[in-house]
Design an enzyme around this catalytic site. Sequence first.
Site, mmCIF file in Angstrom:
data_model
loop_
_atom_site.group_PDB
_atom_site.id
_atom_site.type_symbol
_atom_site.label_atom_id
_atom_site.label_comp_id
_atom_site.label_asym_id
_atom_site.label_seq_id
_atom_site.Cartn_x
_atom_site.Cartn_y
_atom_site.Cartn_z
ATOM 1 N N LYS A 88 0.074 26.851 12.934
ATOM 2 C CA LYS A 88 0.739 28.120 13.189
ATOM 3 C C LYS A 88 0.299 28.634 14.554
ATOM 4 C CE LYS A 88 1.709 32.480 10.877
ATOM 5 N NZ LYS A 88 1.532 33.174 9.590
ATOM 6 N N LEU A 136 -3.424 24.701 9.384
ATOM 7 C CA LEU A 136 -3.238 24.962 7.957
ATOM 8 C C LEU A 136 -2.864 23.688 7.203
ATOM 9 C CD1 LEU A 136 -1.032 28.073 8.680
ATOM 10 C CD2 LEU A 136 -3.135 28.229 7.342
ATOM 11 N N ALA A 139 2.202 21.537 3.321
ATOM 12 C CA ALA A 139 2.733 21.473 1.962
ATOM 13 C C ALA A 139 4.037 20.668 1.996
ATOM 14 C CB ALA A 139 2.983 22.881 1.419
ATOM 15 N N ASP A 182 -0.040 40.432 -2.439
ATOM 16 C CA ASP A 182 1.277 40.125 -1.892
ATOM 17 C C ASP A 182 1.878 38.874 -2.525
ATOM 18 O OD1 ASP A 182 3.421 40.833 -0.370
ATOM 19 O OD2 ASP A 182 2.661 39.956 1.494
ATOM 20 N N ASP A 200 -0.434 32.877 2.494
ATOM 21 C CA ASP A 200 -0.150 34.247 2.929
ATOM 22 C C ASP A 200 0.705 34.228 4.161
ATOM 23 O OD1 ASP A 200 -3.240 35.644 1.985
ATOM 24 O OD2 ASP A 200 -1.262 36.025 1.212
HETATM 25 C C1 N15 Z 1 -4.289 34.851 9.081
HETATM 26 C C2 N15 Z 1 -4.488 33.532 8.438
HETATM 27 C C3 N15 Z 1 -5.873 33.159 8.122
HETATM 28 C C4 N15 Z 1 -3.634 33.386 7.273
HETATM 29 C C5 N15 Z 1 -3.267 31.998 7.222
HETATM 30 N N1 N15 Z 1 -2.083 31.820 6.566
HETATM 31 C C6 N15 Z 1 -0.961 31.910 7.191
HETATM 32 O O1 N15 Z 1 -0.787 32.110 8.353
HETATM 33 C C7 N15 Z 1 0.122 31.712 6.282
HETATM 34 N N2 N15 Z 1 1.074 30.805 6.741
HETATM 35 C C8 N15 Z 1 1.254 29.605 6.220
HETATM 36 N N3 N15 Z 1 1.958 31.102 7.631
HETATM 37 C C9 N15 Z 1 2.742 30.041 7.713
HETATM 38 C C10 N15 Z 1 2.323 29.089 6.836
HETATM 39 C C11 N15 Z 1 2.935 27.861 6.548
HETATM 40 C C12 N15 Z 1 2.149 26.787 6.199
HETATM 41 C C13 N15 Z 1 4.319 27.747 6.582
HETATM 42 C C14 N15 Z 1 4.949 26.576 6.241
HETATM 43 C C15 N15 Z 1 4.176 25.489 5.854
HETATM 44 C C16 N15 Z 1 2.813 25.610 5.843
HETATM 45 N N4 N15 Z 1 2.304 24.441 5.405
HETATM 46 N N5 N15 Z 1 3.325 23.599 5.131
HETATM 47 C C17 N15 Z 1 4.454 24.235 5.390
HETATM 48 C C18 N15 Z 1 5.717 23.675 5.174
HETATM 49 N N6 N15 Z 1 5.916 22.492 4.609
HETATM 50 C C19 N15 Z 1 7.255 22.275 4.563
HETATM 51 C C20 N15 Z 1 7.992 21.217 4.049
HETATM 52 C C21 N15 Z 1 9.389 21.299 4.117
HETATM 53 C C22 N15 Z 1 10.017 22.407 4.677
HETATM 54 C C23 N15 Z 1 9.240 23.471 5.178
HETATM 55 C C24 N15 Z 1 7.853 23.379 5.105
HETATM 56 N N7 N15 Z 1 6.887 24.218 5.478
#
Ligand code: N15
Length: 318
Positions: A88, A136, A139, A182, A200
């Site tokens: 991210k 991160l 998934a 949330d 998150d």
């Molecule tokens: C401030 C910080 C410590 C919080 C950390 N968490 C985040 O920032 C939350 N976050 C997670 N924001 C975005 C994501 C995120 C992680 C979004 C998408 C994915 C992700 N890991 N894997 C995906 C993901 N896998 C996919 C498979 C197919 C289609 C879309 C996909 N997105």
Amino acid sequence: MAEEPGRVLKPGRVLKPINSSSDTDVLQSVKPGVVLTQAKENTSDASPPVRKEWSLRDFDIGRPLGKGKFGNVYLAREKTTKYVVAIKVLFKSQLQKAGVEHQLRREIEIQSHLSHPHILRLFQYFQDKTRVYLVLEYAPKGELYKELMKNTRFDERRTATYMYQMTSALKYCHSKKVIHRDIKPENLLLGLTGDLKIADFGWSVHAPSSRRTTLCGTLDYLPPEMIEGKLHDEKVDIWSLGVLCYEFLVGKPPFEAESNADTYRRITKVDLQFPRHVSEPAKNLVSQLLKHDPNQRLSLDKVLEHPWIKENRLPSTS
Ligand code: N15
């Protein structure tokens, strides 16, 4: 297995604040041995050796996985290990403008101390002049709310399975005094075996109140005590678990209404109605989670033990 989280990249246990002078971030090495550079100059005290500093150069960047308010998420692969992650990218200018740097730091601090099969892992972070990068867990099966839209609703086996996984993750958070606050389908991702991962997307910081003051998001998951401006504790998550269970079974949240005012009213009255297809035991669980009085809500332990959960959930895959 290339995509099993936690085996190759280990998050540092100690994460320093983002803006602190950064010579001692405890970054775990990918391969022991490659990364230990030299000790610090002042070594008279038992200060740890300087470890490898991660940077964007360590990763091949792939397709975008999602867009967010402060930046986007990309598929990425660590060059040495081929370990697949999601990165991210947050723009410092935007974080500053919104005044959320402190919140981000806090969230990183909280998240870096959580390690659970149903909580999306934050492996590491690093930064350059203009951006902060969060490494991160990836998934592979993507966003849960898209699955829900595709299927309209989930059957009772699938719902009970997700509920069990959510509940065990929340129990873990609460044991660490972290309130999630949330919970909603948009904040959930799916692992390789279709197992649920809490991620998150907003800032689920656990300082009481103040958050969620902007009315841009959905109100559907808010418990009565938060609407009524009362003090709240970890039992807000148990309410949201009830809302989530209902939405999985029915395809829409229980207190949905034309206007925010109507949603508020339905929540404070706990105006709960079920379509006929929902079974009695499932209704029993949801009704026990959606109690106006936080102290009357079923405990997480009792959710795990609830007959409907026990009889319907599929065995764990993670
Ligand atoms: C401030 C910080 C410590 C919080 C950390 N968490 C985040 O920032 C939350 N976050 C997670 N924001 C975005 C994501 C995120 C992680 C979004 C998408 C994915 C992700 N890991 N894997 C995906 C993901 N896998 C996919 C498979 C197919 C289609 C879309 C996909 N997105």
